[in-house]
Write a protein that holds these residues in place. Structure first.
Motif, PDB file in Angstrom:
ATOM      1  N   LEU A 209       1.006  -1.149   0.047  1.00 55.23           N
ATOM      2  CA  LEU A 209       0.022  -0.059   0.089  1.00 55.23           C
ATOM      3  C   LEU A 209       0.846   1.315   0.006  1.00 55.23           C
ATOM      4  N   ASP A 210       1.545   1.640  -1.274  1.00 53.33           N
ATOM      5  CA  ASP A 210       2.383   2.448  -1.188  1.00 53.33           C
ATOM      6  C   ASP A 210       2.413   3.491  -2.225  1.00 53.33           C
ATOM      7  N   SER A 211       0.828   3.676  -2.700  1.00 49.04           N
ATOM      8  CA  SER A 211       0.775   4.663  -3.870  1.00 49.04           C
ATOM      9  C   SER A 211       0.707   6.342  -3.270  1.00 49.04           C
ATOM     10  N   LEU A 212       0.340   6.563  -2.127  1.00 45.69           N
ATOM     11  CA  LEU A 212       0.358   7.850  -1.477  1.00 45.69           C
ATOM     12  C   LEU A 212       1.615   8.322  -1.047  1.00 45.69           C
TER      13      LEU A 212
END
Lengths: 214, 491
Positions: A209-212
């Motif tokens: 979960l690292d798109s932001l």
């Protein structure tokens, strides 16, 4: 009574260390549930002599919640996500156990000068509750799956619970109920979020979960 | 009205409203209920504030509930933010066709539910109950972040949930240590969580235990308040949540957790012999937050993330002000009001622009003043106000904080604050000018102005300008009383 207290302390340390060395998630959930049941006995154990209805109620509530409800919720999330073990954590299992032992030493060393006023039930309680908090934190940052992070959060809460029951003792019942309810809802909400994450992403790998950023 | 009844009504009204929202048939009805409930809260808070101002603090429900000038001031700020952002939410979701009746009901219940959580934080005398309110507000707002379920919003929700839950757990440990520092025979266990009782015996509390507790508290509630370096959840949650939700996050939820820290400051100060031990922490976290946010604002690409980092900056400024004490505390509380008004406005405009352009990417937001005259210029002016341009009120409160730093001879915080604010001024103004007047690549039809939008943009800006030029005597008295509560001199 004191003998039983020391047993609880030892069990707490052992479950923490075992958790750090376990890769199968089912076993991890069982360990945390066992730890919850052991802690659930604490309110009854701290009162030497007469045991009030309040302490029994708190003990029953804690055991039901930490020993039955949470594991069920987590088992279900695990089945939905269809994973069995924590593959390739950031920190390996043997290193994790060493880190745990280090954390135990650090918590004993840092608390040796601090005497909490109040009834001296067991001198080991404060360092061990701090140790449990540290293990929980370590588990959150060193594992990849969302389930492991929830388990870390539960262990952290267990550490605080130990401190609350033994050192502070009789905080008003309503506050304790509010706290238990909040933790229950927190785990429930996390469970729902995991369910949706699994549906949207097809995995529950919090590491991805690292798109932001930025 | 009986003041004790008033407090109970404050407690009951938002919870009842949340329940009611679940039963309503249409989004229209839900928003009408929200507005009515928030307006009722505003009236009750005003009545409570008036009572406290004239006749002093009120306690009720076996001392579990308590309002004094610090809490009524924050109640007023909270209801103001909720009034503005509820009206903004109505406008915002009107521009969106994705809000089904089911989603609207859920939104209404969560919205009023989080209002009652934050309300509980403000009116409880028991620091345990205060914690329960904060945790409840956290959990309820988590679902507001992902009301539109996308991958990015779920990621933001997860980070928000996990980081803030750990933070709040730390705050609970701090609360317990505070209770432990007042062990028998000083206070009975039942009393050891009551703030008023703790304050009475504060000089005799066990200083070492309380110090450890305060470290837990400032890290815990500081996480929730978005103080750097515990702020990492904040830009994600703010950028993914619908704009009105971001407005409530920035406008009040962050300030509510700073309020929790402020409640503990007089206890620790009295126990450590007024040595300024805990104030130094606040100054440190404040300055670090200002500098960290400055670095991120200059290179920011996303409008809502930029506003989120600006919140980190302003929380840092408030923490710095409280840490300086005296005039600094006064200015910090004033700054809370100014920042809340201004940030709610900024998020409203940013949300509307996002709907018009379909993006929050600042490289694609161009010529906003022409394309959306109301929200485009509203955003530009709110940027100016946020950056501390005179005559807006934020300029005044920042100036007073600088003066407090100079009076205290705290030259390091003074110069670092100026440095950070200077970098942010240049960096953010560059973004603001570029968004407002750069020639757009694809010219779009200008949006027609709706009177509700004009109202929501003009009123806050005028209020900020007026507050910057003239402070009503009543507000000044209220602020000084609240500041004295934080300083521990109001008994």
């Amino acid at each position: 009574m004191n003998m039983l207290m020391e047993t609880v302390v030892v069990l707490l340390i052992l479950t923490n260390l075992m958790l750090l060395g376990t890769s199968r998630l089912f076993a991890c959930i069982r360990l945390v549930a066992f730890q919850g049941v052991v802690l659930g006995c604490l309110p009854v154990l701290v009162h030497s002599g007469h045991v009030g209805a309040r302490a029994v109620g708190l003990a029953v509530g804690t055991i039901l919640l930490k020993g039955v409800v949470f594991p069920r919720l987590l088992f279900r999330a695990l089945r939905e996500a269809n994973i069995r073990r924590e593959v390739d954590p950031f920190v390996g299992y043997s290193v994790s156990i060493f880190a745990g032992i280090l954390a135990l030493a650090v918590s004993i060393w840092t608390t040796r000068h601090l005497t909490i006023p109040g009834p001296g039930v067991s001198t080991l309680i404060f360092p061990v509750s701090l140790f449990t908090i540290l293990v929980g934190l370590f588990h959150i940052v060193s594992r990849r799956t969302a389930i492991s992070q929830v388990l870390g959060y539960l262990v952290l809460e267990n550490g605080i619970y130990t401190f609350a029951v033994v050192i502070v003792g009789e905080v008003p019942l309503m506050v304790e109920l509010g706290v238990l309810l909040d933790i229950y809802v927190a785990v429930f909400v996390m469970g729902i979020t995991i369910y949706h994450i699994n549906r949207e992403f097809d995995h529950i790998d919090a590491d991805q979960l690292d798109s932001l950023k930025g | 009205m009986n003041p004790e009844l008033l407090i109970v009504a404050l407690l009951v009204l938002p919870a009842a409203g949340a329940g009611l929202c679940l039963l309503l048939p249409s989004p229209r009805a839900v928003f009408a209920a929200i507005l009515a409930c928030v307006a009722g809260m505003a009236a009750l808070s005003a009545a409570a504030a008036a009572h406290v101002h004239t006749r002093g603090p009120v306690r009720t429900a076996w001392d579990w509930l308590f309002v004094d000038s610090l809490s009524t001031y924050n109640l007023l700020v909270m209801t103001l933010v909720f009034l503005m952002s509820s009206a903004a939410a109505r406008q915002y979701f009107r521009g969106e066709d994705r809000l089904s009746p089911h989603l609207a009901r859920r939104f209404g219940a969560l919205w009023l539910g989080s209002l009652s959580g934050m309300n509980l934080v403000l009116i409880s005398n028991s620091v345990g109950l205060m914690w329960v309110g904060m945790e409840a507000a956290t959990l309820l707002t988590a679902f507001l972040v992902c009301i539109h379920r996308t991958q990015a919003s779920l990621e933001a929700t997860w980070k928000y949930l996990l980081i803030c839950s750990v933070g709040i757990a730390f705050a609970f440990m701090g609360t317990l240590l505070t209770a432990a520092s007042a062990h028998a025979p000083l206070l009975t266990p039942a009393e050891s969580l009551l703030w008023t009782r703790l304050l009475e015996v504060a000089p005799r509390l066990d200083a070492d235990t309380l110090k450890v507790g305060f470290v837990f508290l400032i890290v815990g509630y500081g996480t929730k308040a978005g103080l750097a370096p515990m702020h990492s959840w904040l830009p994600d949650a703010h950028s993914q949540a619908p704009a009105p939700v971001s407005a409530v996050f920035s406008g009040f939820m962050l300030s509510a957790s700073l309020y929790c820290i402020m409640r503990f400051v007089p206890l620790v100060e009295a126990a450590t012999g007024n040595s300024g031990w805990c104030l130094r922490f606040l100054v440190l976290f404040g300055v670090v937050s200002i500098l960290v946010s400055a670095a991120f604002i200059v290179f920011q690409k996303d409008l809502k993330r930029l506003l989120a980092y600006s919140s980190v900056e302003h929380m840092g400024i408030i923490a710095l002000g409280v840490g300086l004490g005296g005039l600094g505390t006064f200015a910090a509380l004033f700054h809370t009001l100014n920042h809340s008004i201004c940030k709610t406005l900024a998020f409203f405009c940013a949300g509307r622009l996002g709907q018009i352009y379909g993006t929050h990417d600042m490289s694609r937001l161009a010529g906003t003043v022409k394309r959306a005259p109301v929200c485009g210029s509203g955003l530009f002016w709110s940027f100016l106000a946020l950056l501390g341009m005179a005559p807006f009120a934020i300029f005044m409160s920042e100036l007073q904080i600088l003066k407090a730093a100079a009076d205290a001879g705290a030259w390091w915080p003074f110069s670092l604050f100026l440095l950070g604010a200077g970098i942010i001024f240049v960096g953010a103004l560059r973004h603001a000018i570029s968004m407002a007047w750069r020639e757009p690549g694809e010219p779009g039809k200008p949006e027609e102005a709706v009177w509700e939008d004009v109202f929501l943009v003009v009123v806050p800006l005028v209020a900020l300008a007026v507050l910057g030029l003239w402070m009503p005597e009543l507000l000044k008295q209220m602020l000084w009383r609240a500041a004295n509560t934080v300083a521990g001199s109001a008994r």
